[in-house]
Design an enzyme around this catalytic site. Sequence first.
Site, short mmCIF file in Angstrom:
data_model
loop_
_atom_site.label_atom_id
_atom_site.label_comp_id
_atom_site.label_asym_id
_atom_site.label_seq_id
_atom_site.Cartn_x
_atom_site.Cartn_y
_atom_site.Cartn_z
N HIS A 130 -6.18 -10.90 1.11
CA HIS A 130 -5.95 -9.50 0.73
C HIS A 130 -6.84 -8.57 1.55
O HIS A 130 -6.36 -7.57 2.10
CB HIS A 130 -6.23 -9.30 -0.75
CG HIS A 130 -6.34 -7.85 -1.13
ND1 HIS A 130 -5.24 -7.06 -1.38
CD2 HIS A 130 -7.43 -7.04 -1.26
CE1 HIS A 130 -5.64 -5.82 -1.65
NE2 HIS A 130 -6.96 -5.78 -1.59
N HIS A 135 -6.03 -4.98 4.44
CA HIS A 135 -6.76 -3.75 4.73
C HIS A 135 -7.12 -3.56 6.21
O HIS A 135 -7.02 -2.44 6.73
CB HIS A 135 -8.08 -3.73 3.94
CG HIS A 135 -7.91 -3.36 2.51
ND1 HIS A 135 -7.72 -2.06 2.09
CD2 HIS A 135 -7.93 -4.12 1.37
CE1 HIS A 135 -7.62 -2.02 0.76
NE2 HIS A 135 -7.74 -3.25 0.31
N GLU A 176 -4.58 1.25 -1.69
CA GLU A 176 -4.25 -0.04 -2.32
C GLU A 176 -2.75 -0.21 -2.59
O GLU A 176 -2.17 -1.24 -2.26
CB GLU A 176 -5.03 -0.21 -3.62
CG GLU A 176 -6.48 -0.63 -3.43
CD GLU A 176 -6.64 -2.05 -2.89
OE1 GLU A 176 -5.65 -2.80 -2.77
OE2 GLU A 176 -7.79 -2.40 -2.56
N SER A 195 -0.34 -7.42 1.18
CA SER A 195 -0.80 -8.80 1.06
C SER A 195 -0.12 -9.57 -0.07
O SER A 195 -0.46 -10.73 -0.32
CB SER A 195 -2.32 -8.82 0.83
OG SER A 195 -2.65 -8.13 -0.36
#
Length: 251
Positions: A130, A135, A176, A195
Amino acid sequence: MFKHFATQEEDAGPGWAGWTVDQGWSRFTAEEHETWDILHARQTALLDGLIVERFFDGLAGLGLGDGGIPELGRLNARLLRLTGWRCVAVAGLVPDEAFFAMLAESVFPVGNFIRTRAQLDYLEEPDCFHDIYGHVPMLADRAVADAMQKFGETGVAAIAAGHGDKVARLYWHTIEFGLVREKGAVRILGAGLASSFGEARKSLEDEAIERRRFTPEGAVATAYRHDAMQPLYLVADDMDAVVAALTRPLP
């Protein structure tokens, strides 16, 4: 709330440095490296045409598909050259104060563990897949990287002023789990979607999910779920709107 926790130790460095740990890259097993490769391959295939173009630009520029879990030293050598950011390893969720202080110094925390094969489709706690896959490709884009650094400063100030809930919600509904319009289509922006094999396509196609137009004022007033797939997403008009929201004072 966002990233990872560890036992804090005395450290002569920045206030957040006590939350970092060694990545321990050499301890990852062959199966764990294979898990990364499985996740990377299937998520990259899934996201084709579903995510903002800057994501794939960053993915290619950072070499995240070179094979196995990325070693942070090698990853940082590439990321630093592109935007001046670097990643540090942490062991679990860190406090918001430390998290935003890291962002303010162009540092992104990365979990030093990866999910099991049984958790391929969905994982509540963020792992290194993730954190890195979701990111870091966006942090290879100069405009996004600069906006994230500024947002880190905003977050530190907001928490000190008692407005941590506002900055948390703005982060959640953009970085997010945000969606954004690009070239006439709604595409994925947020790392939580980038993700997640189980939620990425669902966020765009499930007719039962509510999608509202993103505004900074709406984002800071909109609660979210951190323990389940989202029932609501905010859709920004374009990437410029997201960058502007992250670089301006909180509403």
